[in-house]
Design a protein around this motif. Structure first.
Motif, short mmCIF file in Angstrom:
data_model
loop_
_atom_site.label_atom_id
_atom_site.label_comp_id
_atom_site.label_asym_id
_atom_site.label_seq_id
_atom_site.Cartn_x
_atom_site.Cartn_y
_atom_site.Cartn_z
N ARG A 142 15.60 15.46 27.61
CA ARG A 142 15.05 14.98 26.32
C ARG A 142 15.69 15.72 25.16
O ARG A 142 15.89 15.14 24.09
CB ARG A 142 13.54 15.16 26.31
N ALA A 143 15.99 17.01 25.35
CA ALA A 143 16.63 17.78 24.28
C ALA A 143 18.01 17.21 23.97
O ALA A 143 18.41 17.11 22.81
CB ALA A 143 16.73 19.25 24.67
N VAL A 144 18.74 16.80 25.00
CA VAL A 144 20.06 16.20 24.80
C VAL A 144 19.91 14.87 24.07
O VAL A 144 20.64 14.58 23.11
CB VAL A 144 20.80 16.00 26.15
N ILE A 145 18.95 14.05 24.49
CA ILE A 145 18.72 12.75 23.84
C ILE A 145 18.35 12.94 22.37
O ILE A 145 18.82 12.21 21.50
CB ILE A 145 17.61 11.97 24.59
N ASN A 146 17.50 13.94 22.09
CA ASN A 146 17.05 14.19 20.72
C ASN A 146 18.05 14.99 19.89
O ASN A 146 17.84 15.20 18.70
CB ASN A 146 15.71 14.92 20.72
N GLY A 147 19.11 15.48 20.52
CA GLY A 147 20.08 16.29 19.81
C GLY A 147 19.57 17.68 19.49
O GLY A 147 20.07 18.35 18.59
N ASP A 148 18.60 18.16 20.24
CA ASP A 148 17.99 19.48 20.02
C ASP A 148 18.70 20.50 20.90
O ASP A 148 18.20 20.94 21.93
CB ASP A 148 16.49 19.40 20.34
N TYR A 149 19.90 20.88 20.48
CA TYR A 149 20.73 21.76 21.30
C TYR A 149 20.24 23.20 21.31
O TYR A 149 20.52 23.94 22.24
CB TYR A 149 22.19 21.65 20.88
N ASN A 150 19.48 23.60 20.29
CA ASN A 150 18.88 24.93 20.30
C ASN A 150 17.92 25.08 21.48
O ASN A 150 17.93 26.07 22.20
CB ASN A 150 18.16 25.23 18.99
N SER A 151 17.07 24.06 21.67
CA SER A 151 16.13 24.10 22.80
C SER A 151 16.87 24.03 24.12
O SER A 151 16.49 24.68 25.09
CB SER A 151 15.14 22.93 22.72
N LEU A 152 17.93 23.23 24.17
CA LEU A 152 18.73 23.12 25.39
C LEU A 152 19.31 24.46 25.80
O LEU A 152 19.22 24.87 26.97
CB LEU A 152 19.84 22.09 25.20
#
Length: 190
Positions: A142-152
């Motif tokens: 979901r982080a990749v889909i949302n573009g949330d690379y900090n969480s990734l």
């Protein structure tokens, strides 16, 4: 006028998440769920640490220096892992958890718990920690889909830290999987 009053900083989870790059409500809710998952595994790590400490206390009079050093090394690794998880929870905008959780029912029962029971608890907690990577996969996707690379990146670091702890324990304390019972061999009549 009220400059003499101490202002206590509050950690609003959603507000802290915006500070770390989560602008979308879906990303904020994902990070809040991630904080819950991290808290669960932090508690497991702290329980593991307590059982290792119990074994260290039991082994203080044992003459096998290597055994004492092994449990000391595992104890240090669990301490480092729990500190790491606590820092990542704080990075996500939640207040630090380790102090509060360590006071919550983590009293030492070294005199009440047998050596075998401590090893069994260590095995159970290690198995629970092994479940972190599969549980995190959904959050990573979901982080990749949302573009949330900090969480990734945060999740990748947490998976690595927990995997290192689990590997250290599994290498030195191999145990049968939790839930299996030891069976006595059946004698067949001739």
């Amino acid at each position: 006028m009220n400059s003499h009053k101490k202002v206590q900083r509050t950690y609003a989870l959603a507000h802290g998440m915006i500070q770390y790059g989560a602008h979308d409500s879906a990303v904020v809710s994902e990070r809040m769920a991630l904080v819950d998952l991290l808290r669960e595994h932090l508690l497991t790590t702290l329980q593991l640490r307590q059982h290792v400490l119990n074994l260290e206390l039991r082994l203080r009079n044992v003459s096998f220096v290597d055994v004492r050093q092994l449990f000391h090394r595992i104890g240090e690794a669990t301490e480092q892992c729990s500190a790491f998880l606590d820092e990542r929870i704080h990075d996500l905008g939640a207040p630090p958890q380790r102090q509060a959780l360590s006071l919550l029912g983590m009293s030492s029962h070294a005199d009440e718990t047998s050596f075998a029971t401590c090893l069994h608890h260590i095995s159970e907690n290690t198995c629970a920690l092994m479940g972190f990577a599969p549980q995190t996969k959904v959050f990573m996707d979901r982080a990749v889909i949302n573009g949330d690379y900090n969480s990734l990146h945060l999740m990748t670091d947490c998976v690595y830290q927990i995997s290192q702890l689990v590997a250290l324990i599994q290498i030195h304390l191999p145990a049968e999987p939790v839930g299996t019972s030891s069976r006595t061999p059946v004698q067949h009549a001739i």
